[in-house]
Design an enzyme around this catalytic site. Sequence first.
Site, PDB file in Angstrom:
ATOM      1  CE  LYS A 113      -4.479  -1.044   0.003  1.00  0.00           C
ATOM      2  NZ  LYS A 113      -4.386  -2.287  -0.741  1.00  0.00           N
ATOM      3  CE  LYS A 193      -4.845  -8.786  -4.310  1.00  0.00           C
ATOM      4  NZ  LYS A 193      -5.591  -8.578  -3.125  1.00  0.00           N
ATOM      5  CE  LYS A 196     -13.620  -3.007  -8.677  1.00  0.00           C
ATOM      6  NZ  LYS A 196     -14.952  -3.389  -8.412  1.00  0.00           N
TER       7      LYS A 196
END
Length: 327
Positions: A113, A193, A196
Amino acid sequence: MNKKRVYSGIRATGRLHLGNYFGAVKGMLALQDNYDCIFSVVDLHTITVPYDSSKLQSSIREIIIDYLAAGLDPKKCHLEIQSKVLGHVELAYLLSTIYPVSRLEDLPTYKDKKAQYPKYINMGLLYYPVLMASDVLLYKGELVPVGIDQEPHLEVMREIARKFNSMFGHTFPEPQRFKTDGDYVPSLSGGGKMSKSIVGSYINLTDDIETIRTRLALAPTDSGKIGGEVPKEGGVANLFSLLRLFKLDSQYKKFEQDYMNKNIHYAELKEVLTQGIYKELKPFQERRKIFEEDSNLVDSIIEEGRLKCIKIAQETMVEVRKKMGLS
Ligand code: TYM
């Protein structure tokens, strides 16, 4: 005999995609009949990355509607909006006092992140796994249906539970991940993966057949003339994984054979997938309309869930405050 408690949550970051569906929602559906389940929209986790506050309420509601449309049944499980149960935040703070900062800084999810949002490295991001531990431990959850990407967070949860138990006496179970067949749904765009935040990587549960077709059309393949074994990673491997996930087994065998014989037609494979995916999503989309149109029903489900969850959470908080010497 008391049923085991199950807890899971999804952030309100937009429409659910196939990764959320296979990694989390399928597990929730499998457990709701036989366990005491709480499924949440984790809005406090949602705000750790840049977001639009004017859209947050509607995004939260969309996830509740997605849960209902997917088949989560409020007669069998409680649906929760995390921020409506204040115990999450209080317990997270209390648990943070027994857990080392260095361990949180080392987590791969935190590092990812930080790399993704270098200008938005906030305390909430570092705190994320502690809040997640508090989500599950607040309800003494034992099973957590989530994708494999959440395993590092589950490990933190267990470490926190163990530490608390050893310092203040046995209080919390050590939660385990409930695994589904699709606990890692690959990206349509080739590597990594389905996510979104990666454009071109996902198919949403609300996508119509044309959108599914278009998204699959953009998925990378190869010349179709390579032969040998189907690759284990990359675009082609991911299309084959989707055939498996949607249980298109006879077609899987046929296309595997075609691949080996160097005469695979990806347009044909993608059309089979388009039809297979849409067939599974259509009933979901039909049920979704019913809930979209009945906002009183959705409101009452949310309120009922809130009241039930607050009651359970309060019991844990009374116990925790007492054990930590705060009352
Ligand atoms: P979120 O919203 O990022 O993801 C929701 C769920 O979807 C799963 N998932 C996937 N599974 C398989 N393949 C994929 N490509 C894929 N992408 C997403 C995630 O593993 C997750 O299960 N940190 C949690 C939210 C959370 C939570 C909790 C979960 C907060 N507190 C307490 C359980 C218990 C998350 O990743 O949300």
